[in-house]
Enzyme design. Structure first.
Site, PDB file in Angstrom:
ATOM      1  N   ARG A 167       8.769   1.399  51.787  1.00 33.90           N
ATOM      2  CA  ARG A 167       9.777   0.870  50.879  1.00 33.90           C
ATOM      3  C   ARG A 167       9.959  -0.628  51.110  1.00 33.90           C
ATOM      4  O   ARG A 167      10.137  -1.068  52.239  1.00 33.90           O
ATOM      5  CB  ARG A 167      11.149   1.502  51.119  1.00 33.90           C
ATOM      6  CG  ARG A 167      11.223   3.008  51.066  1.00 33.90           C
ATOM      7  CD  ARG A 167      11.655   3.455  49.690  1.00 33.90           C
ATOM      8  NE  ARG A 167      12.050   4.837  49.632  1.00 33.90           N
ATOM      9  CZ  ARG A 167      11.218   5.859  49.693  1.00 33.90           C
ATOM     10  NH1 ARG A 167       9.949   5.665  49.891  1.00 33.90           N
ATOM     11  NH2 ARG A 167      11.658   7.095  49.577  1.00 33.90           N
ATOM     12  N   ARG A 187      11.053  -2.098  44.326  1.00 34.72           N
ATOM     13  CA  ARG A 187      10.951  -0.649  44.483  1.00 34.72           C
ATOM     14  C   ARG A 187      10.806   0.014  43.118  1.00 34.72           C
ATOM     15  O   ARG A 187      11.556  -0.278  42.185  1.00 34.72           O
ATOM     16  CB  ARG A 187      12.183  -0.092  45.196  1.00 34.72           C
ATOM     17  CG  ARG A 187      12.068   1.405  45.400  1.00 34.72           C
ATOM     18  CD  ARG A 187      13.123   1.951  46.300  1.00 34.72           C
ATOM     19  NE  ARG A 187      12.924   3.388  46.471  1.00 34.72           N
ATOM     20  CZ  ARG A 187      13.744   4.172  47.124  1.00 34.72           C
ATOM     21  NH1 ARG A 187      14.817   3.672  47.701  1.00 34.72           N
ATOM     22  NH2 ARG A 187      13.496   5.455  47.224  1.00 34.72           N
ATOM     23  N   ASP A 193      20.780   3.685  50.339  1.00 28.90           N
ATOM     24  CA  ASP A 193      21.288   5.048  50.157  1.00 28.90           C
ATOM     25  C   ASP A 193      22.802   5.063  50.293  1.00 28.90           C
ATOM     26  O   ASP A 193      23.341   4.643  51.329  1.00 28.90           O
ATOM     27  CB  ASP A 193      20.702   5.997  51.202  1.00 28.90           C
ATOM     28  CG  ASP A 193      19.247   6.318  50.975  1.00 28.90           C
ATOM     29  OD1 ASP A 193      18.804   6.261  49.817  1.00 28.90           O
ATOM     30  OD2 ASP A 193      18.557   6.632  51.956  1.00 28.90           O
TER      31      ASP A 193
END
Length: 168
Positions: A97, A86, A102
Site C-alpha cells: 500500500r 491507492r 482504516d
C-alpha cells in the site's frame, strides 16, 4: 448542532516515500471540515500481515474529534488514499500500500454493513494498531473489543520497532 465524536484512524504505508505519504495524508486530514487537528502516535516498523511477500510497513494511529458522520469521514479517508495512489479496485488483499487509512473507532458507534464495520473488526488482533492506539488513548474502552491498555499489554513482540528517525 452535531456533537464532537472522538475518532481513531490507523495509518500505514510500505510503498514509495512513506514519510512523505504520511505527511501528505496528515496535512489533508488536518484540513477536513468539522474536524479538529489530528494527534499522532509514534511510528512503528512492522512485518506485513496476510502472507503476501512485501516490504515492512510503517504504522501509526491518529486521533481527532470530528462532527463528520462515519460515512463522510470514511469517504474522506478513501479520497486521501486515492490521492496517494491507492486503487482499491485493483489491489491485492493485504498487499502493498502507498497509503492505508482504516477507521478504527468512531465514538461508541457499533455498526456492521457492507460499507463500514465499527469498531474495526480485526484491531484487537493487530499489535501495530493496539500499541500506537494505547499511546494516544490508554483508557479507551472499545465496544465489543475491550480496554485498549489491557489489550496492548497482551501484545507479543512480533518484530515491531519504533522508528525514531521517521519524520512526518
Amino acid at each position: 448542532m452535531t456533537r464532537w465524536v472522538p475518532c481513531y484512524v490507523a495509518i500505514g504505508c510500505n510503498v514509495g516515500d512513506c514519510a512523505a505519504n504520511f505527511r501528505r495524508a496528515t496535512d489533508a486530514l488536518d484540513t477536513l471540515p468539522e474536524t479538529l487537528p489530528w494527534r499522532r502516535s509514534r511510528v512503528f516498523r512492522t512485518k506485513p500481515v496476510g502472507g503476501v511477500a512485501q516490504a515492512d510497513y510503517f504504522n501509526a494511529v491518529l486521533a481527532t474529534l470530528t462532527r463528520l458522520s462515519p460515512d463522510d469521514l470514511l469517504t474522506q479517508l478513501q479520497r486521501i488514499e486515492a490521492d496517494a495512489g491507492r486503487c482499491r479496485r485493483t489491489e491485492q488483499r493485504w498487499g502493498p500500500r502507498s497509503l492505508d487509512l482504516d477507521l478504527l473507532v468512531y465514538g461508541a458507534v457499533q455498526r456492521g454493513d457492507t460499507a463500514l464495520t465499527l469498531p474495526h473488526p480485526r484491531m484487537a488482533e493487530r499489535n501495530f494498531v493496539l500499541l500506537p492506539l494505547a499511546e494516544l488513548a490508554p483508557d479507551l474502552v472499545v465496544p465489543r473489543i475491550g480496554h485498549v491498555a489491557r489489550l496492548a499489554r497482551r501484545c507479543t513482540d512480533d518484530g515491531m520497532q519504533w522508528q525514531r528517525n521517521f519524520e512526518w
